[in-house]
Design a protein around this motif. Structure first.
Motif, PDB file in Angstrom:
ATOM      1  N   GLU A 161       0.969  -1.100  -0.024  1.00 57.46           N
ATOM      2  CA  GLU A 161      -0.242   0.095  -0.608  1.00 57.46           C
ATOM      3  C   GLU A 161       1.042   1.239   0.062  1.00 57.46           C
ATOM      4  O   GLU A 161       0.661   2.338  -0.567  1.00 57.46           O
ATOM      5  N   ALA A 162       1.783   0.934   0.462  1.00 56.18           N
ATOM      6  CA  ALA A 162       3.116   2.335   0.953  1.00 56.18           C
ATOM      7  C   ALA A 162       3.645   2.579  -0.537  1.00 56.18           C
ATOM      8  O   ALA A 162       3.749   3.534  -0.873  1.00 56.18           O
TER       9      ALA A 162
ATOM     10  N   PHE B 162       1.391   7.492  -6.199  1.00 55.34           N
ATOM     11  CA  PHE B 162       0.392   8.142  -6.404  1.00 55.34           C
ATOM     12  C   PHE B 162       0.480   9.602  -6.337  1.00 55.34           C
ATOM     13  O   PHE B 162       0.221  10.515  -7.409  1.00 55.34           O
ATOM     14  N   ALA B 163       1.160  10.173  -5.149  1.00 54.31           N
ATOM     15  CA  ALA B 163       1.780  11.486  -4.762  1.00 54.31           C
ATOM     16  C   ALA B 163       3.164  11.852  -5.686  1.00 54.31           C
ATOM     17  O   ALA B 163       3.265  13.127  -5.564  1.00 54.31           O
ATOM     18  N   HIS B 164       3.553  11.223  -5.956  1.00 50.95           N
ATOM     19  CA  HIS B 164       4.365  11.074  -7.372  1.00 50.95           C
ATOM     20  C   HIS B 164       3.469  11.944  -8.318  1.00 50.95           C
ATOM     21  O   HIS B 164       3.920  12.922  -9.010  1.00 50.95           O
ATOM     22  N   VAL B 165       2.591  10.987  -8.758  1.00 51.37           N
ATOM     23  CA  VAL B 165       1.989  11.537  -9.923  1.00 51.37           C
ATOM     24  C   VAL B 165       1.157  13.136  -9.974  1.00 51.37           C
ATOM     25  O   VAL B 165       0.553  13.841 -10.481  1.00 51.37           O
TER      26      VAL B 165
ATOM     27  N   GLY C 157       0.958  15.046 -13.322  1.00 57.28           N
ATOM     28  CA  GLY C 157       1.980  14.416 -13.949  1.00 57.28           C
ATOM     29  C   GLY C 157       1.222  13.475 -14.771  1.00 57.28           C
ATOM     30  O   GLY C 157      -0.116  13.191 -15.487  1.00 57.28           O
ATOM     31  N   THR C 158       1.732  12.830 -16.071  1.00 57.20           N
ATOM     32  CA  THR C 158       1.759  11.637 -16.946  1.00 57.20           C
ATOM     33  C   THR C 158       1.813  10.104 -17.085  1.00 57.20           C
ATOM     34  O   THR C 158       2.495   9.724 -16.349  1.00 57.20           O
ATOM     35  N   VAL C 159       0.351   9.040 -16.550  1.00 58.49           N
ATOM     36  CA  VAL C 159       0.625   7.836 -16.910  1.00 58.49           C
ATOM     37  C   VAL C 159       0.809   7.042 -18.344  1.00 58.49           C
ATOM     38  O   VAL C 159      -0.391   7.593 -18.445  1.00 58.49           O
ATOM     39  N   PHE C 160       2.130   6.486 -17.984  1.00 57.28           N
ATOM     40  CA  PHE C 160       2.053   5.551 -19.910  1.00 57.28           C
ATOM     41  C   PHE C 160       1.618   4.263 -19.422  1.00 57.28           C
ATOM     42  O   PHE C 160       2.726   3.969 -18.507  1.00 57.28           O
TER      43      PHE C 160
END
Length: 488
Positions: free
Chosen positions: A240-241, A247-250, A447-450
């Motif tokens: 979970e961490a 998530f926080a990074h994005v 941010g962007t997620v590919f």
């Protein structure tokens, strides 16, 4: 016989690496290599005195089975890593015997990465982010889930899939299948998924730093120096961490490229100071198989699972993807992804057409085993123009844009005889969310997620088997290795 494991799979350059080794030889040495454009020999240790330690017995008995649930407590040996070692993934090759035996053992090359009497570890920089703004996460939890702890001529077959050990909740630990990271087993997945991609990255001049799952789990600030996180190959087990930190990074504008699949399928709970984990999976418990409910499956609502669909982060899920039959890596179709929205920057320079000009759409990776061995997808439906669009019915973000699709047809519904289709079964999801398809796509959330949607993207790119896959990969790395607002 010689075998071993590392005490921790990452070390900062200049720090001490601890190896745990068991051997019936009087002495042994360790040769160190770095994975890069080619496998580079760096150093050989002084001789260490050998000591044999038998593996712990499996609680169910039956040699040569051994327990996957506890650390094997092999004797410890220390090696201080040089401060000038470049960030990367390193290989430790255990050489048994006296000096003349060691001299007779040839140095490894790229064909010798896979095998027993080997262990890998990550060297992290003393100043994170200075060498490069791309962070490559080696999927170490998944590696351990499949590690059978075998050795040359010895088939112990003990992991989360064969002869697992299940525990009820007690002593502050959750219920679930328990797995120790302190077990030998050699190198397999690293040679298949990671080595060719790492070599390609370095040949192309990308400056990359590396971490493990445990690093990401423990450090909420790990991603701060980096603009792009890479998930590569088979990345099935997440804590979970780990999810929270990505998530926080994005949300803060960081980017992620999932060149992986079956990604974030099971939740793990690290225990024993990070040297083991517990996961309540559907794997065998006694004579029960599948074991349900599997409460650490991310997507189902409690009490059947965690209730946090993995595709809310990745955009895609194994729930809507599939796997192929036969021995890993298995055979599979070679049709590639049918592309759409080829005016998107991801396709720049590929020359691929999406059929909007009235012709047939092209396929990315056609002729290669790009789709699979396992693949992820998003719930989708075709619009009036025949374009596949994510419905969001499975938790995929509204901004997710499908760029490539391969419909899995026919779908095999048998849980015990999975061939085409998804790792799913009627007990888990009686009502389907739609057809299943391997899916490549992208979305923004700060941010962007590919998402490549397939485990073997790194193999096709790393071995340069398809020019289009290589160009798409370069486009993703070049664009997302720099933080930007509203990247689309």
């Amino acid at each position: 016989m010689i075998e071993g494991y590392v005490n921790r799979e990452s070390v900062t350059a200049g720090e001490v690496l601890t190896l745990h080794v068991s051997t019936d030889s009087d002495e042994f040495r360790v040769r160190f290599y770095r994975l890069g454009g080619e496998l580079s020999f760096l150093a050989e240790s002084e001789p260490f005195p050998g000591e044999f330690k038998a593996p712990p017995p499996h609680p169910d008995g039956g040699a040569p089975l051994a327990s996957p649930a506890v650390g094997w407590d092999f004797p410890a040996y220390s090696f201080r890593t040089p401060e000038d070692w470049t960030p990367g993934i390193y290989l430790a090759h255990l050489i048994e015997g006296d000096e003349s035996s060691a001299r007779a053992a040839p140095l490894l090359d790229d064909t010798g990465i896979e095998g027993f009497a080997r262990e890998f570890f990550v060297v992290r920089p003393r100043d994170p982010g200075r060498h490069g703004r791309i962070l490559y996460k080696k999927s170490t939890y998944t590696r351990h889930a499949y590690n059978q702890s075998n050795n040359e001529g010895v088939s112990r077959t003990c992991n989360l899939y064969e002869n697992p050990v299940y525990q009820e909740a007690s002593d502050g630990e959750p219920r679930g299948h328990r797995l120790s990271l302190h077990r030998p087993g050699g190198v397999i997945d690293l040679a298949y998924w990671d080595a060719p991609f790492i070599a390609w990255l370095e040949r192309c001049g990308y400056a990359v730093e590396y971490c493990t799952d445990l690093d990401l789990h423990e450090d909420p600030d790990l991603l701060a120096p980096y603009d792009l996180l890479l998930s590569v190959g088979h990345d099935e087990y997440w804590s979970e961490a780990m999810r929270d930190h990505v998530f926080a990074h994005v949300r803060s504008g960081g980017n992620v490229a999932f060149f992986s699949a079956n990604t974030c399928w099971w939740r793990v709970h690290p225990v024993d100071g990070g040297s083991a984990f517990v996961s309540d999976t559907d794997h065998r418990v006694g004579q029960e198989y599948p074991h349900l409910p599997a409460t650490d499956l991310w997507w189902p609502r409690p009490p059947e699972g965690v209730g946090s669909p993995e595709n809310s982060l990745t955009g895609v899920s194994f729930r809507n993807g599939g796997m192929w039959p036969g021995d890993w890596p298995g055979d599979r179709p070679r049709a590639g992804y049918t592309v759409q929205h080829t005016d998107h920057w991801v396709f720049e320079g590929t020359g691929l057409r999406d059929g909007s000009d009235g012709g047939e759409p092209d396929a990315l990776g056609a002729g290669t085993a790009l789709i699979g061995y396992e693949c992820d997808g998003a719930a989708f439906a075709y619009d009036g123009q025949g374009v596949a669009r994510a419905t969001g019915a499975d938790g995929t973000p509204d901004s997710f844009l499908i760029l490539g699709i391969y419909v899995l047809d026919p779908v095999n519904e048998s849980f015990h005889d999975l061939k085409w289709g998804h790792w799913n079964c009627p007990e888990r999801e009686p009502s389907r969310t739609g057809p299943r398809a391997a899916t490549m796509g992208i979305h923004t959330a700060g941010g962007t997620v590919f998402a490549a949607g397939t485990t073997d993207w790194s193999v096709v790119c790393g071995l340069e088997l398809d020019a289009g896959v290589v160009r798409v990969t370069r486009n993703v790395l070049d664009r997302l290795s720099h933080r930007a607002t509203a990247v689309r």
